[in-house]
Design a protein around this motif. Sequence first.
Motif, mmCIF file in Angstrom:
data_model
loop_
_atom_site.group_PDB
_atom_site.id
_atom_site.type_symbol
_atom_site.label_atom_id
_atom_site.label_comp_id
_atom_site.label_asym_id
_atom_site.label_seq_id
_atom_site.Cartn_x
_atom_site.Cartn_y
_atom_site.Cartn_z
ATOM 1 N N TYR A 280 0.841 -1.192 0.000
ATOM 2 C CA TYR A 280 0.000 0.000 0.000
ATOM 3 C C TYR A 280 0.883 1.252 0.000
ATOM 4 C CZ TYR A 280 -3.281 -3.629 1.362
ATOM 5 O OH TYR A 280 -4.025 -4.784 1.389
ATOM 6 N N LYS A 281 0.335 2.347 -0.520
ATOM 7 C CA LYS A 281 1.146 3.548 -0.719
ATOM 8 C C LYS A 281 1.500 4.256 0.588
ATOM 9 C CE LYS A 281 -3.073 6.180 -1.619
ATOM 10 N NZ LYS A 281 -3.887 6.759 -2.714
ATOM 11 N N SER A 282 0.763 3.982 1.667
ATOM 12 C CA SER A 282 1.025 4.667 2.935
ATOM 13 C C SER A 282 0.512 3.812 4.087
ATOM 14 C CB SER A 282 0.324 6.029 2.971
ATOM 15 O OG SER A 282 -1.089 5.856 2.931
ATOM 16 N N ALA A 307 2.103 -5.186 3.128
ATOM 17 C CA ALA A 307 3.091 -4.222 3.618
ATOM 18 C C ALA A 307 2.703 -2.850 3.082
ATOM 19 C CB ALA A 307 4.496 -4.610 3.171
ATOM 20 N N TYR A 308 3.470 -1.838 3.454
ATOM 21 C CA TYR A 308 3.198 -0.509 2.903
ATOM 22 C C TYR A 308 4.501 0.237 2.666
ATOM 23 C CZ TYR A 308 3.681 1.145 7.804
ATOM 24 O OH TYR A 308 4.127 1.417 9.071
ATOM 25 N N HIS A 309 4.428 1.218 1.787
ATOM 26 C CA HIS A 309 5.593 2.034 1.433
ATOM 27 C C HIS A 309 5.917 2.954 2.588
ATOM 28 C CE1 HIS A 309 8.339 4.570 -0.779
ATOM 29 N NE2 HIS A 309 7.575 5.630 -0.585
ATOM 30 N N GLY A 310 7.153 2.880 3.078
ATOM 31 C CA GLY A 310 7.528 3.752 4.182
ATOM 32 C C GLY A 310 8.815 3.320 4.843
ATOM 33 N N THR A 311 9.059 3.848 6.030
ATOM 34 C CA THR A 311 10.239 3.508 6.810
ATOM 35 C C THR A 311 9.788 3.009 8.176
ATOM 36 O OG1 THR A 311 10.411 5.782 7.592
ATOM 37 C CG2 THR A 311 11.703 5.188 5.654
ATOM 38 N N GLY A 316 14.832 0.256 9.193
ATOM 39 C CA GLY A 316 13.956 -0.561 8.356
ATOM 40 C C GLY A 316 13.277 0.226 7.256
ATOM 41 N N ASN A 317 12.933 -0.466 6.191
ATOM 42 C CA ASN A 317 12.135 0.104 5.115
ATOM 43 C C ASN A 317 11.249 -0.997 4.548
ATOM 44 O OD1 ASN A 317 13.810 -1.476 3.487
ATOM 45 N ND2 ASN A 317 15.056 0.253 2.838
ATOM 46 N N THR A 318 10.520 -0.696 3.491
ATOM 47 C CA THR A 318 9.590 -1.666 2.934
ATOM 48 C C THR A 318 10.310 -2.920 2.444
ATOM 49 O OG1 THR A 318 8.201 0.194 2.260
ATOM 50 C CG2 THR A 318 7.697 -1.942 1.285
ATOM 51 N N ASN A 534 12.668 9.220 9.279
ATOM 52 C CA ASN A 534 11.550 10.152 9.420
ATOM 53 C C ASN A 534 10.272 9.416 9.019
ATOM 54 O OD1 ASN A 534 9.937 12.377 9.684
ATOM 55 N ND2 ASN A 534 10.823 13.522 7.986
ATOM 56 N N GLU A 535 9.834 8.520 9.898
ATOM 57 C CA GLU A 535 8.711 7.643 9.571
ATOM 58 C C GLU A 535 7.429 8.411 9.269
ATOM 59 O OE1 GLU A 535 8.402 4.017 12.084
ATOM 60 O OE2 GLU A 535 10.035 4.942 13.203
ATOM 61 N N GLU A 536 7.214 9.515 9.989
ATOM 62 C CA GLU A 536 5.964 10.264 9.831
ATOM 63 C C GLU A 536 6.092 11.412 8.835
ATOM 64 O OE1 GLU A 536 3.635 10.802 13.575
ATOM 65 O OE2 GLU A 536 5.531 10.181 14.487
ATOM 66 N N ARG A 537 7.251 11.539 8.202
ATOM 67 C CA ARG A 537 7.477 12.560 7.187
ATOM 68 C C ARG A 537 7.221 13.956 7.767
ATOM 69 N NH1 ARG A 537 4.385 8.552 5.322
ATOM 70 N NH2 ARG A 537 2.466 9.744 5.026
ATOM 71 N N LEU A 538 7.821 14.202 8.931
ATOM 72 C CA LEU A 538 7.628 15.466 9.632
ATOM 73 C C LEU A 538 8.588 16.527 9.113
ATOM 74 C CD1 LEU A 538 7.388 14.139 13.303
ATOM 75 C CD2 LEU A 538 5.489 14.827 11.834
ATOM 76 N N SER A 539 8.173 17.784 9.205
ATOM 77 C CA SER A 539 9.073 18.896 8.901
ATOM 78 C C SER A 539 9.962 19.132 10.117
ATOM 79 C CB SER A 539 8.265 20.154 8.590
ATOM 80 O OG SER A 539 7.478 20.514 9.718
ATOM 81 N N ALA A 540 11.028 19.906 9.928
ATOM 82 C CA ALA A 540 11.974 20.147 11.014
ATOM 83 C C ALA A 540 11.307 20.862 12.194
ATOM 84 C CB ALA A 540 13.161 20.960 10.505
ATOM 85 N N ASP A 541 10.418 21.838 11.913
ATOM 86 C CA ASP A 541 9.775 22.548 13.019
ATOM 87 C C ASP A 541 8.815 21.646 13.786
ATOM 88 O OD1 ASP A 541 8.226 22.510 10.742
ATOM 89 O OD2 ASP A 541 7.162 24.352 11.214
#
Length: 662
Positions: A280-282, A307-311, A316-318, A534-541
Amino acid sequence: MAGFGGKKMLRTLRYVTLLIVAIGLTPALWADRIVLKNGETIEGTIVLEASGKLTIQTATGIRKIRIRDILSREKGESALDIYREKAGAIGPRDAKGHYELGLWCKEQGLAAEAKAEFQETIRFDRDHDGARKELGYILRGGRWVLGQPKAKKKRPSGDAPPKGGDVAKGPSKTDPAKKKSEKTVDPSSPSTGGLTPEQQENQKIARANWRKRMAEYEGVPWEKAWKIQGPGYVLHCSSTYENALWYAKAIAKIDQELRRFFRKAKIIRFQNSDTSVYVYKSREEFMERTGSGAGGFFRINTGAIHAYHGTFGNTGNTISVLGHEYTHKWESKVVNGFMNMPPWIFEGLAVYFGDGVIVPRKGKARAKARQIPRDRLLVVQRAIVEDRYVRISDLIRTPQSRFSGFHYAHAWSVIYMLVNTNDSNRDVFNQIFTNCVNNKMNPSDFEDVCRGIGGVTAFEDKWKAWVMKQKIPPAGGVEEGVFLSDFANFSVAQPDETWVFDQDSTSVPPGDVAWFQIAIKKEKGLIAVLAGNNEERLSADAVVSRKKEQLDKTHEVISTDRLIANGYEAYEIVYKEKPPEKKEEPKKPKVPSRAPYVGQEGDEGKKEGEEKKPEPLKKFRRVYLTTVPHVIMLELSAPVDEFDKYSSDFEKTVQSILLTLR
């Protein structure tokens, strides 16, 4: 997509590819071919697929078309595809290879890729004359600096104003044209004012890379997921087509490695059935469609892998998830009763293949199951040093319901030692696995096998000795004062020669679970560099906001602020330790006076029972940069009174960071 062809077809394709490169055909003649429902044919390279649209680079420019308007599509190999193959074949730190590839890209009209290769060249050969000149550098005073092009004099239209006369002013603050251009600037992004041309380019590339990576999580609706048929599997993937091909390549290699490993197994069930693999894409789509909160799973009743695309976690990764779950699939085929194997065997083997098989995104696919996963080895080694490891007698009795990530690391290390060290250990593995094939493996069965080698205690001692002898795989390397990480794709420099690199230093403050850590030391100052996923794809702030919530409870937060680190958008947090709370000591009963304390020479003035002088309070400055999929943190720590002494040096390190965005 059609199934994989035979060797003859592959040889033919390779020959045609080489022929095309040799005679210098343009990329457009060997690219994607799209036929629309209205009869129009478009040739070019698909650069993005998102939000129901295809973005195609054609010979005349960029075209965007709706997917629902497409009648058929044929995937070809463009100059960009050939570039990716060439890039994957370049050896580590091969400056010459990157430079030659950059020149090839330049000839093919791949300007962005050419620039990236020249930048890679100077990463590994900082004074490479050809690459520096291609990037616009000039040698000035013994240092390479970006050349500033001379401003072209504009020819005045009409009569020029007389000397000392009025000069035409620029647009006013209320100029509507200026207001319109200001609206196109992302308000959440820092201004590029004051940045050098090179830093502006870094910022531009980083933003483009972020958008590209985020598009992988937008993908396509699940109903239109890519379907790829391979030898022994059918892949369904709703991320980008490029990722679908990557996962298909990975599954094929993982399957090949598992076949090699289990080639001596006597019982293989469902040999002719295809494995359905769903990527899955997410994580959001994965949870919505499966109801699972795990990183992936294998369904025994259907034989399907999800499984899904991500870290995942630190490293770990997909790909690692697919390797893990595909191993469970093979275990169910080989063993007559999947649950005949205790968790330490079937999970240990899954980690062995999941974390140990490396399949790069670009270039030739290669599987290497004997890869030592850095984080797993670190966990077990530290547990042994601190005497909190899982005893073998406990590991073989731990049920699945209590099998944690801590147990996964231990199980992996036992399996790795048995499979990869010597004939005696391989015989032990063969005995226990043969037992699993037809019978239920009990703890007593393992103990019986160990009797021939001195018992479980002797086996445990041998296992611990082996674990402690293993070298932690390097997180990167230091060359001429620059730390290069091929794992997290970045480099950072020491401020000057007075600072010393201490890779994997134990003096780095704990608390942040990191992919790896290095330290740069000078007197009482310490610069730590940590990286993780960066599993949740967060910005630095957003990362700093979370850290502030944690630190508010334990430290005194001084400030948080946005900044630019060599052109990259970053965020910082400055904080310091709080003074320890004074505890009221219970009143001591009166005791008869004693004779004065008599110490040794040089110990004058010290009283009996005098407490040790407390350590000085420390101050910290953390700078976070985020990409998809990494979080990189640089931290300066020093005693509060001496913190400012190291600040300018820390700033040099922050501004030296260079991201390799792939």
